[in-house]
Design a protein around this motif. Structure first.
Motif, short mmCIF file in Angstrom:
data_model
loop_
_atom_site.label_atom_id
_atom_site.label_comp_id
_atom_site.label_asym_id
_atom_site.label_seq_id
_atom_site.Cartn_x
_atom_site.Cartn_y
_atom_site.Cartn_z
N SER A 1 0.61 -1.30 0.18
CA SER A 1 -0.13 -0.02 -0.13
C SER A 1 0.96 0.78 -0.36
O SER A 1 0.34 2.06 -0.86
N ILE A 2 1.71 1.26 0.90
CA ILE A 2 2.61 2.83 0.50
C ILE A 2 3.57 2.39 -1.24
O ILE A 2 3.55 3.66 -1.13
N ILE A 3 3.47 1.62 -0.61
CA ILE A 3 4.27 1.98 -2.54
C ILE A 3 3.55 2.33 -3.33
O ILE A 3 4.14 3.03 -3.84
N TRP A 4 2.16 1.66 -3.68
CA TRP A 4 1.58 2.74 -4.34
C TRP A 4 1.09 3.61 -4.13
O TRP A 4 0.89 4.65 -5.22
N MET A 5 1.73 4.44 -2.89
CA MET A 5 1.05 5.09 -2.36
C MET A 5 2.20 6.48 -2.92
O MET A 5 1.98 7.78 -3.36
N MET A 6 3.44 6.35 -2.82
CA MET A 6 4.46 7.03 -2.80
C MET A 6 5.45 6.92 -4.45
O MET A 6 5.97 7.69 -4.84
N VAL A 7 5.05 5.61 -4.90
CA VAL A 7 6.03 5.30 -6.66
C VAL A 7 5.56 6.02 -6.75
O VAL A 7 6.51 6.69 -8.56
N PRO A 8 4.31 6.13 -7.86
CA PRO A 8 4.08 6.78 -8.81
C PRO A 8 4.13 8.42 -8.74
O PRO A 8 3.81 8.29 -9.69
N VAL A 9 3.91 9.21 -7.29
CA VAL A 9 4.06 10.06 -7.32
C VAL A 9 5.89 10.58 -8.04
O VAL A 9 5.56 11.79 -8.43
N ALA A 10 7.01 10.11 -8.11
CA ALA A 10 8.21 10.21 -9.01
C ALA A 10 7.72 10.20 -10.55
O ALA A 10 8.31 11.57 -10.86
N VAL A 11 6.76 9.65 -10.97
CA VAL A 11 6.37 9.33 -12.21
C VAL A 11 5.94 10.96 -12.47
O VAL A 11 6.33 12.07 -13.93
N VAL A 12 5.75 11.99 -11.52
CA VAL A 12 4.55 13.02 -11.67
C VAL A 12 5.43 14.26 -10.87
O VAL A 12 5.93 15.45 -12.67
N THR A 13 6.65 14.34 -10.28
CA THR A 13 7.62 14.90 -9.93
C THR A 13 8.84 14.97 -11.28
O THR A 13 9.70 16.41 -11.20
N VAL A 14 9.34 13.74 -12.60
CA VAL A 14 10.19 14.03 -13.01
C VAL A 14 10.11 15.19 -14.26
O VAL A 14 10.82 15.48 -14.13
N ALA A 15 7.97 15.59 -14.44
CA ALA A 15 7.27 16.48 -14.80
C ALA A 15 7.99 17.33 -14.44
O ALA A 15 8.22 19.04 -14.92
N GLU A 16 7.86 17.65 -12.70
CA GLU A 16 8.49 19.23 -12.66
C GLU A 16 9.81 19.14 -13.12
O GLU A 16 10.63 20.51 -12.69
#
Length: 458
Positions: free
Chosen positions: A255-270
């Protein structure tokens, strides 16, 4: 942009006295945001300082000392960290953070293999310019809230300290000459702090809280030996280290993995947006040299370092980009100096308390200018590339990006028991990219084609 507009180039080493002041200015610019994330998420601010310094040094090393970027706590991970803390505590958060940093490494490998040409093709100025504006203006509510409000309530006295800070910084940027003209942000913060201190003493309104400083100083002067003095001055932060403070196997959670890891894809755009801002301000194409793959890898390694110490994920900081834009001091040695100071300050209790006592309103006053400069850089990109907004295609793309990004639109993607949210700048960037790919007359979006025309020579 030519090198003559630089006060210090990327590889220039400043004089020792200037070096310290320039580095302190960057430290002040990032400090408020870097410690705010751990305050909100229950992590240690001192650890966040240490991990941001170590992460920045690693970033400078990986990028061959060619990108003057400072890395601090990422705001994008605040909500996931709070949710993850409730499930697996700080140890669980660190596992999720480490894997998020690993995502950066994978993306870096892909970009290094297939190149960045495709990125430049899908990110013309008509897309990049508005995204940069969104990055700056998207932070505007944060700056205004810091400047005006205390616990969500409007405070005229606090707002006055923000205005005083902003005015001093603006006046310094426009009128100061010589060395003082290079440190307007630091002068603005000092001026705002002094004003806040005077108001606190004269009116009784507690803008500045010096209780932390007083407590540390009390311990120092009441020490009975040199050893006790040193112990009072130097404090070891509350690190969260795997296999020392927690067992990764016991706190691991999908559950923690699915909460945090996908955010990395978003922050790459940033991250890409920040690199474009830096490229525009410095007149260098950092996406090509030293390469986007190196900068993304540096960001990922910094996040993994933070996860091994108990700090929040790191990202390049808009506040420090604003400092670069104002001062024209692009030396990576100055950035490295700020990183070393951040590490030291994480261990020195009284200095940490001193900087922590800077009123939020003072930092808000400076942020109004710094965040605005980022937005203005995006507007300048549109102008420099002569993007014709009279062409409906360009007008549609830029308008949609601005409203979605600044308006706070978001989408939730259900994934089992967890919803992945893509919001703000990331969502506007994705929609902007799609519109650019499907709408006809793509050539008009490149304008005069000068977006990446600056020389790569050092």
């Amino acid at each position: 942009m030519s090198d003559k507009n630089m006060v210090l180039g990327l590889s220039d080493v400043p004089k020792l006295s200037q070096w310290l002041i320039f580095s302190i200015q960057h430290l002040f610019a990032m400090f408020g945001a870097t410690i705010l994330v751990p305050f909100l998420t229950g992590l240690s601010p001192a650890v966040a300082l240490v991990s941001s310094g170590l992460g920045t040094l690693a970033y400078l090393l990986i990028t061959k000392g060619q990108i003057p970027a400072y890395l601090g706590s990422s705001f994008a991970f605040i909500a996931p960290i709070i949710s993850a803390m409730a499930i697996g505590g700080a140890g669980g958060v660190m596992i999720g953070s480490f894997l998020a940093g690993l995502v950066y490494g994978v993306l870096s490998l892909l970009i290094g293999t297939f190149g960045t040409g495709w990125i430049i093709k899908v990110l013309p100025p008509v897309v990049v310019g508005p995204i940069i504006i969104v990055i700056g203006l998207g932070l505007a509510p944060t700056a205004i809230d810091m400047a005006m409000n205390v616990d969500g309530e409007y405070s005229a006295i606090h707002f006055s300290s923000a205005i005083v800070t902003l005015l001093i910084t603006v006046i310094g940027s426009l009128l100061f000459r010589g060395f003082f003209g290079l440190i307007p942000i630091l002068i603005g913060i000092m001026g705002g702090y002094i004003y806040s201190l005077i108001v606190t003493v004269s009116s009784g309104e507690k803008i500045i809280d010096t209780s932390g400083i007083q407590a540390v100083w009390h311990n120092i002067i009441n020490s009975s030996s040199i050893g006790e003095v040193i112990q009072s001055i130097f404090l070891v932060p509350e690190f969260v280290i795997p296999f020392v403070n927690y067992n990764p196997a016991e706190v691991f959670s999908w559950s923690i993995i699915w909460m945090m890891v996908p955010v990395a894809v978003v922050t790459v755009a940033e991250h890409i947006g920040d690199q474009m801002v830096l490229s525009k301000i410095a007149g260098k194409n950092f996406l090509r040299k030293p390469g986007l793959h190196r900068s993304i890898l540096g960001d990922g390694v910094a996040t993994m370092i933070a996860s091994l110490l108990g700090g929040p994920p790191n990202t390049t900081y808009g506040e420090n980009i604003g400092v670069l834009a104002i001062t024209r001091v692009f030396s990576v040695f100055v950035i490295g100096g700020a990183a070393v100071l951040a590490i030291l300050f994480g261990f020195i209790g009284i200095i940490t308390e001193l900087i922590a006592s800077i009123p939020t309103s003072v930092m808000g006053g400076v942020s109004i200018l710094l965040f605005g400069i980022i937005a203005s850089s995006g507007l300048r990109m549109l102008i420099d590339n002569q993007i014709d907004l009279g062409i409906k295609r360009n007008l549609v793309i830029s308008s949609v990006i601005l409203v979605i990004g600044i308006g706070g639109a978001y989408i939730n993607i259900p994934l089992g028991d967890v919803d992945i949210t893509i919001a703000g700048m990331a969502l506007s960037a994705i929609i902007g990219l799609i519109l650019n790919l499907v709408l006809p007359d793509k050539e008009s979006g490149y304008g005069n084609g000068q977006m990446f025309a600056e020389s790569d020579d050092q």
